[in-house]
Motif scaffolding. Sequence first.
Motif, PDB file in Angstrom:
ATOM      1  N   GLU A   1     -81.719  -2.694  23.354  1.00  0.00           N
ATOM      2  CA  GLU A   1     -82.247  -3.820  22.587  1.00  0.00           C
ATOM      3  C   GLU A   1     -81.678  -3.881  21.165  1.00  0.00           C
ATOM      4  O   GLU A   1     -81.731  -4.932  20.522  1.00  0.00           O
ATOM      5  CB  GLU A   1     -83.773  -3.755  22.529  1.00  0.00           C
ATOM      6  CG  GLU A   1     -84.345  -2.585  21.736  1.00  0.00           C
ATOM      7  CD  GLU A   1     -84.480  -1.308  22.549  1.00  0.00           C
ATOM      8  OE1 GLU A   1     -85.108  -0.354  22.040  1.00  0.00           O
ATOM      9  OE2 GLU A   1     -83.958  -1.269  23.687  1.00  0.00           O
ATOM     10  N   LYS A   2     -81.115  -2.787  20.692  1.00  0.00           N
ATOM     11  CA  LYS A   2     -80.543  -2.765  19.340  1.00  0.00           C
ATOM     12  C   LYS A   2     -79.036  -2.971  19.317  1.00  0.00           C
ATOM     13  O   LYS A   2     -78.426  -3.053  18.258  1.00  0.00           O
ATOM     14  CB  LYS A   2     -80.871  -1.433  18.647  1.00  0.00           C
ATOM     15  CG  LYS A   2     -82.344  -1.224  18.355  1.00  0.00           C
ATOM     16  CD  LYS A   2     -82.570   0.078  17.594  1.00  0.00           C
ATOM     17  CE  LYS A   2     -84.052   0.288  17.290  1.00  0.00           C
ATOM     18  NZ  LYS A   2     -84.573  -0.728  16.356  1.00  0.00           N
TER      19      LYS A   2
ATOM     20  N   LEU B   1     -69.077   5.719  22.114  1.00  0.00           N
ATOM     21  CA  LEU B   1     -70.014   6.558  21.367  1.00  0.00           C
ATOM     22  C   LEU B   1     -71.322   5.828  21.087  1.00  0.00           C
ATOM     23  O   LEU B   1     -72.412   6.341  21.366  1.00  0.00           O
ATOM     24  CB  LEU B   1     -69.366   6.999  20.054  1.00  0.00           C
ATOM     25  CG  LEU B   1     -70.243   7.832  19.107  1.00  0.00           C
ATOM     26  CD1 LEU B   1     -70.537   9.189  19.720  1.00  0.00           C
ATOM     27  CD2 LEU B   1     -69.568   7.981  17.744  1.00  0.00           C
ATOM     28  N   LEU B   2     -71.224   4.613  20.538  1.00  0.00           N
ATOM     29  CA  LEU B   2     -72.433   3.903  20.117  1.00  0.00           C
ATOM     30  C   LEU B   2     -73.250   3.384  21.294  1.00  0.00           C
ATOM     31  O   LEU B   2     -74.475   3.301  21.220  1.00  0.00           O
ATOM     32  CB  LEU B   2     -72.061   2.760  19.175  1.00  0.00           C
ATOM     33  CG  LEU B   2     -71.484   3.202  17.821  1.00  0.00           C
ATOM     34  CD1 LEU B   2     -71.059   1.991  16.999  1.00  0.00           C
ATOM     35  CD2 LEU B   2     -72.493   4.041  17.048  1.00  0.00           C
TER      36      LEU B   2
ATOM     37  N   MET C   1     -84.328  10.221  10.984  1.00  0.00           N
ATOM     38  CA  MET C   1     -83.185   9.309  10.971  1.00  0.00           C
ATOM     39  C   MET C   1     -82.779   8.965  12.405  1.00  0.00           C
ATOM     40  O   MET C   1     -82.770   9.832  13.277  1.00  0.00           O
ATOM     41  CB  MET C   1     -82.001   9.955  10.239  1.00  0.00           C
ATOM     42  CG  MET C   1     -80.749   9.086  10.208  1.00  0.00           C
ATOM     43  SD  MET C   1     -79.306   9.938   9.494  1.00  0.00           S
ATOM     44  CE  MET C   1     -79.849  10.101   7.794  1.00  0.00           C
ATOM     45  N   ASN C   2     -82.442   7.702  12.660  1.00  0.00           N
ATOM     46  CA  ASN C   2     -81.968   7.299  13.972  1.00  0.00           C
ATOM     47  C   ASN C   2     -80.677   8.040  14.308  1.00  0.00           C
ATOM     48  O   ASN C   2     -79.790   8.187  13.462  1.00  0.00           O
ATOM     49  CB  ASN C   2     -81.710   5.790  14.001  1.00  0.00           C
ATOM     50  CG  ASN C   2     -82.991   4.999  13.930  1.00  0.00           C
ATOM     51  OD1 ASN C   2     -83.965   5.323  14.598  1.00  0.00           O
ATOM     52  ND2 ASN C   2     -83.000   3.952  13.114  1.00  0.00           N
ATOM     53  N   VAL C   3     -80.569   8.477  15.560  1.00  0.00           N
ATOM     54  CA  VAL C   3     -79.424   9.289  15.949  1.00  0.00           C
ATOM     55  C   VAL C   3     -78.113   8.508  15.857  1.00  0.00           C
ATOM     56  O   VAL C   3     -77.036   9.089  15.720  1.00  0.00           O
ATOM     57  CB  VAL C   3     -79.645   9.852  17.374  1.00  0.00           C
ATOM     58  CG1 VAL C   3     -79.619   8.725  18.408  1.00  0.00           C
ATOM     59  CG2 VAL C   3     -78.610  10.910  17.703  1.00  0.00           C
ATOM     60  N   TRP C   4     -78.224   7.167  15.920  1.00  0.00           N
ATOM     61  CA  TRP C   4     -77.011   6.356  15.910  1.00  0.00           C
ATOM     62  C   TRP C   4     -76.568   5.960  14.508  1.00  0.00           C
ATOM     63  O   TRP C   4     -75.475   5.411  14.346  1.00  0.00           O
ATOM     64  CB  TRP C   4     -77.227   5.083  16.740  1.00  0.00           C
ATOM     65  CG  TRP C   4     -78.502   4.336  16.455  1.00  0.00           C
ATOM     66  CD1 TRP C   4     -79.665   4.424  17.151  1.00  0.00           C
ATOM     67  CD2 TRP C   4     -78.760   3.409  15.390  1.00  0.00           C
ATOM     68  NE1 TRP C   4     -80.626   3.607  16.599  1.00  0.00           N
ATOM     69  CE2 TRP C   4     -80.102   2.966  15.515  1.00  0.00           C
ATOM     70  CE3 TRP C   4     -77.981   2.907  14.350  1.00  0.00           C
ATOM     71  CZ2 TRP C   4     -80.673   2.063  14.635  1.00  0.00           C
ATOM     72  CZ3 TRP C   4     -78.547   1.988  13.472  1.00  0.00           C
ATOM     73  CH2 TRP C   4     -79.886   1.580  13.608  1.00  0.00           C
ATOM     74  N   LEU C   5     -77.361   6.236  13.475  1.00  0.00           N
ATOM     75  CA  LEU C   5     -77.060   5.693  12.144  1.00  0.00           C
ATOM     76  C   LEU C   5     -75.795   6.292  11.533  1.00  0.00           C
ATOM     77  O   LEU C   5     -74.897   5.558  11.099  1.00  0.00           O
ATOM     78  CB  LEU C   5     -78.256   5.916  11.218  1.00  0.00           C
ATOM     79  CG  LEU C   5     -78.096   5.337   9.801  1.00  0.00           C
ATOM     80  CD1 LEU C   5     -77.831   3.834   9.855  1.00  0.00           C
ATOM     81  CD2 LEU C   5     -79.345   5.625   8.969  1.00  0.00           C
ATOM     82  N   LEU C   6     -75.705   7.620  11.493  1.00  0.00           N
ATOM     83  CA  LEU C   6     -74.522   8.242  10.892  1.00  0.00           C
ATOM     84  C   LEU C   6     -73.259   7.945  11.698  1.00  0.00           C
ATOM     85  O   LEU C   6     -72.214   7.608  11.109  1.00  0.00           O
ATOM     86  CB  LEU C   6     -74.742   9.751  10.750  1.00  0.00           C
ATOM     87  CG  LEU C   6     -73.689  10.500   9.921  1.00  0.00           C
ATOM     88  CD1 LEU C   6     -73.554   9.901   8.523  1.00  0.00           C
ATOM     89  CD2 LEU C   6     -74.052  11.982   9.833  1.00  0.00           C
TER      90      LEU C   6
END
Length: 409
Positions: free
Chosen positions: A125-126, A117-118, A1-6
């Motif tokens: 790029e995202k 945070l994000l 899972m991408n670390v930024w998703l949650l």
Amino acid sequence: MNVWLLPLIAMAAVQAFVGLCLFAIPVIAPQAAPDLGVDPGLLGLYTAVVFTAAIPASLGAGGLIARWGAIRTCQACLLAAAGAALLSASALPIAFLLGALALGFAFGPETPASTQLLSRLTPPEKRPLVFSLRQTGNQFGGMAAGFAVPLLVLSVGWQASLMVVAGATAVLALVLEPLARRHDGDDRAAPRPAGRGTLKRALDLVAGEPALRRLAMAVCAFSAMQLCLNGFLVSFAVTSLGWSLPLAGTALAVAQGAGLVGRVGWGLVATRWAPPRVILAGLGVAMSVAAALVAVATPGWPVPAFLAVCAAFGLSASGWNGLFVSEVARLAPTGRAGEATGGMLAIAYAGLVIGPALFSLLVAGGFGYSAGYLAAAAVALAGAAALVIPLPPAPTPDLSTAAKDTPCA
């Protein structure tokens, strides 16, 4: 899972519930105004108080994030928003005012905290897409206010409805605790800005960068337009078009739903095809046209036609926020995204204060909601122009003079 998703999901939820506490007020306005002894249009001044309080709160966000961490700051914002809803539910004018102040303190730091945070967890790029997805929380809050709050009002009354909103918001603050323990250590380990001068430093950060200055001019205008859409559409539909409260709430929900599509869609466009600044300028023109169409609407308009205008209004006036935040994160110095966002939001909140206040005064002065939407259209068009007309560079110090005045070591 991408670390930024949650964290992304959590930050979108924070924005949704803080936004719900705000958007519930214009939805309950037709029912609450008689109990408070005011005209529904004057409740637009509630939002002016909210964002007046949000200005210093956003400027101080950098210090709060460094002291508590981003997620702990968001928890505090949720509890402040829940308290605001409970105060407003008392039906006492002074408590309503205190609730507006508390909600302003909730709004000020929550976006800078999530940006800090994000921006730390998301690859550059995202970011346009991730920040656009995060900003959809505002739309979910608006849609919940448009669909659920009118039904609550009709079943349990406006005061109990605000109590339900407050309880759900407080629960989310508790749910975030595991994430706070996992991620807030990095923010607290970062260099902490000194308390004195923190507010001025956030504004200086925006004023010192020409691209941020130009973006600030546009966001001030767009913010005023966005809140005029969200804050007055239900009352306009009820009082000027003769719609029922549930149908008027549906119009707001349609606008918010279109804004949700817009935030994700414009983020994808910016990631793949067009620079965010160009898209933002186009959205400024589009929201001006949509506001003018709302202004000329009459009770004879077919319901689907007005809802289509509301969709276009939401797609533009509520669809720009993710692009704005991603641009701030891109332009901010490393490690100062939260501080830059706080300074930029202080300017945006000034638009949120001035826009609804002037709109309310136009309504109270007998000019009507149409005049308010036409005025907002003109302001948004000026904001779009600010993005495409180059600004002169900031004055630079005369280094030769400074060298002469500096004593030799």
